[in-house]
Design an enzyme around this catalytic site. Structure first.
Site, short mmCIF file in Angstrom:
data_model
loop_
_atom_site.label_atom_id
_atom_site.label_comp_id
_atom_site.label_asym_id
_atom_site.label_seq_id
_atom_site.Cartn_x
_atom_site.Cartn_y
_atom_site.Cartn_z
CB THR A 1 -1.02 -0.07 1.46
OG1 THR A 1 -1.60 -1.34 1.25
CG2 THR A 1 -2.06 1.23 1.03
CB ALA A 2 3.16 2.65 2.50
CD GLU B 1 5.36 -7.52 -2.97
OE1 GLU B 1 4.92 -8.46 -2.36
OE2 GLU B 1 5.27 -6.61 -2.19
CB ALA B 2 8.20 -11.04 -0.79
CG PHE C 1 -13.14 -7.32 4.39
CD1 PHE C 1 -14.20 -8.23 3.97
CD2 PHE C 1 -12.17 -7.83 5.49
CE1 PHE C 1 -14.06 -9.36 4.44
CE2 PHE C 1 -12.15 -9.02 5.69
CZ PHE C 1 -13.09 -9.96 5.12
CG MET C 2 -12.21 -3.20 -1.13
SD MET C 2 -13.30 -4.07 -2.58
CE MET C 2 -13.09 -5.60 -1.91
CG HIS D 1 -7.15 -2.44 11.25
ND1 HIS D 1 -8.28 -2.23 11.85
CD2 HIS D 1 -7.22 -2.92 9.89
CE1 HIS D 1 -9.13 -2.18 10.66
NE2 HIS D 1 -8.45 -2.61 9.50
CB ALA E 1 0.59 0.61 9.03
#
Length: 617
Positions: free
Chosen positions: A27-28, A49-50, A108-109, A540, A582
């Site tokens: 995302t980041a 990216e893994a 879940f958007m 989260h 995050a």
């Protein structure tokens, strides 16, 4: 699942002269990569990216089957916690995206923001520009908010959010055009229970009930996520290089004049062959709250006892790496509901799924467009009397660090008690309970779930490498000096959940409560045990590379205490090394994380360009 653009080989990638290397195409990471590459054609940006790519994968793209990718071998890291003492030794699965786009491809958007006070607390930790006012432009920069116009959207009590949403950013944010039958009852029920509808829940206060926006492109009814929104539009840029199926093992740190400086990374390709890639300006870790602290430790940055046990030389001593782990904690009350109502669980029937698939693929409508959007964030003052809060929460913070003190004030001040959403409630048709006893309902039985999600946990955990250099995830659920408070707060919130689900019109579709049983729910001790048995992560995790500023401008050491990165996300004690994900959130927020992570990354990209004096071409 193949890459949308031709990729370099691992060997050619390693030979490229990069300006910036980004670890993690999630995302980041993809936000930062695309913004840096677009800033100037002479900046060469590499992303490692893994996982692979999932462009066009139905498991990722289709809203109505969100969550099905969790546990998938190709898409999910499938992490697990260590046995949790507070959960009677239970191990909790921790899904994270192992795919281009990271967890933005698996979530879940939900598209929402936390309270103004949540972000202002970040700023209070010596991080100027990280409060609500400083972050709002970056929330707006990341999104393309679609103004709701359809009768179905307007009937669902959606909000317009004029002036506080972005209209031309990369991520498509919209309201669904179709909803479950229960959503039509949500606002009226909550209003009757004394909880008002919030028509401005993206403007700095999310308390009350509302219909959530989602990260879905309304033109295609598909997920909008980092790979599609940020990477694909920039994939053809010659100065942006992506390497998938490659895992970084450590950051290469070189000592110069007594200071450590990041020069590159060591990584292994899909065949296990090791390579080294180098960056002239910066290495940026965007591996997430689990793997960013892991990589710091593998590189020699962290607690000396952790590093020494793993046979790693200490380069930068920082006892805060991997500590301060905070997660949202979910419990789901399960009900039998009116079986005549269409239910997302109906899609488990192959014939129903086939019909829904045909409808979705031909007209982008039907059950496969539906997501959970019945939201409510409730202040603690609504479900625990003030005198009870005072008796539960320790008032003395004299021995607490800055992060702990701010967290406690969210409960002990009148403003915190009334203006912050301490508990999130979501009602959705379908079975969200982890209890296997209800996984195969009898014929004619259908379920509905009321999720209650603790937003500001007192439980604190850690993520560290083991002596074998594996990941050890210990969220410390319901453990530690104050972890039991999370159980008590959840118990009190359950009493509000009872009120909500016994209030018309929602009560009219509920046939009976099955978990916890009505008998157990009458006994607080039994209810506490139920909470511990059914609690799961809300995916989260934050805080393991906490941003705590130096206040006095000195970057060589953390003058406040508790931090891993400074207010410009630079790792303390290591030059040319940042963390952007995050993990830098020093204290948990009352929101699903993705919109905030996008904003963090947008702001980080601007900080990086400023620090290197890069003028946009």
């Amino acid at each position: 699942m193949s890459s949308p653009e031709a990729q370099p080989t691992p060997s050619s990638f390693a030979k490229t002269a990069f300006d910036f290397l980004i670890v993690g195409g999630g995302t980041a990471g993809l936000v930062v990569a695309s913004r840096l590459a677009a800033a100037h054609v002479d900046l060469v940006v590499g992303v490692i990216e893994a996982g692979g790519t999932a462009i066009g994968d139905d498991l990722v793209d289709w809203p109505g089957i969100a969550g099905k990718a969790l546990g998938n071998d190709d898409l999910d890291w499938q992490f697990e916690t260590v046995p949790q003492d507070g959960l009677s030794g239970r191990v909790v699965p921790w899904g994270r995206g192992k795919v281009l786009g990271g967890s933005s491809a698996l979530n879940f958007m939900t598209w929402n923001r936390a309270a103004r006070g949540d972000y202002d607390d970040w700023e209070a930790l010596g991080n100027p520009g990280w409060g609500w006012d400083g972050l709002l432009p970056f929330f707006k920069k990341s999104e393309r908010f679609h103004i709701p116009t359809s009768p179905a959207q307007q009937a669902a009590r959606v909000a317009l959010h004029e002036g506080v949403v972005g209209l031309d950013g990369p991520v498509q944010a919209s309201y669904p055009s179709e909803y479950t039958a229960s959503h039509g009852l949500w606002h009226e029920t909550l209003n009757a229970a004394g909880i008002e509808t919030n028509d401005a829940h993206l403007a700095g206060s999310n308390i009350g009930c509302w219909t959530s926006a989602v990260s879905v492109d309304p033109k295609t009814a598909t997920r909008s996520y980092a790979a599609r929104a940020y990477y694909l539009p920039n994939a053809s840029q010659p100065n942006l290089k992506l390497l998938t199926y490659a895992q970084v093992q450590e950051v290469i740190l070189v000592e110069s004049n007594g200071k450590w400086e990041a020069k590159g990374v060591r990584f292994s390709d899909c065949d296990g062959v090791e390579h080294s890639a180098f960056a002239s300006k910066e290495v940026i870790l965007s591996a997430g709250s689990i793997q960013s602290p892991q990589l710091l430790e593998l590189s020699g940055i962290g607690r000396p006892d952790i590093l020494s046990a793993a046979g790693i030389a200490v380069k930068v001593e920082n006892p805060n790496v991997g500590e301060n782990l905070q997660d949202h904690m979910t419990t789901s009350v399960l009900f039998e509901v009116d079986p005549t109502l269409p239910n997302p669980d109906d899609l488990k029937d192959e014939a129903v799924l086939a019909k829904a698939t045909e409808q979705y693929t031909t007209s982008q409508t039907g059950p496969l467009t539906i997501l959970p959007v019945s939201m409510s964030y409730i202040p603690i003052s609504k479900f625990i009397p003030a005198e009870t809060v005072s008796s539960l929460i320790p008032q003395d913070t004299s021995t607490s660090n800055a992060i702990q003190t701010l967290h406690t004030k969210r409960f002990t001040t009148s403003t915190g008690q009334s203006s912050l959403g301490h508990m999130e409630f979501i009602f959705e048709l379908g079975n969200w309970s982890p209890d296997p006893a209800f996984s195969s309902p009898a014929s004619g039985t259908k379920y509905g779930s009321l999720l209650q999600i603790l937003q500001y946990p007192f439980s604190r955990g850690s993520i560290h490498i083991t002596p074998e250099r594996k990941i050890s995830i210990n969220p410390g659920y319901y453990s530690g000096p104050l972890g039991s408070l999370d159980v008590e707060i959840t118990l009190h919130a359950y009493r509000l959940a009872e009120k909500i689900c016994s209030t018309p019109p929602l009560s009219g579709i509920i046939r009976k409560q099955v978990s916890p049983s009505i008998e157990d729910s009458k006994d607080d001790d039994k209810l506490r045990e139920w909470i511990k048995q059914v609690m799961v992560t809300d995916w989260h995790p934050v805080g393991t590379c906490a941003m705590v500023g130096s206040r006095d401008g000195t970057k060589e050491e953390n003058k406040v205490g508790g931090g891993v990165v400074d207010e410009r996300l630079r790792v303390y004690g290591a030059k040319n090394l940042r963390v952007v994900d995050a993990s830098i959130m020093p204290i948990q927020i009352s929101a699903h994380l993705q919109a905030t992570v996008y904003a963090i990354a947008e702001k980080a990209a601007e900080l990086i360009l400023e620090d290197h004096g890069v003028a946009r071409a």
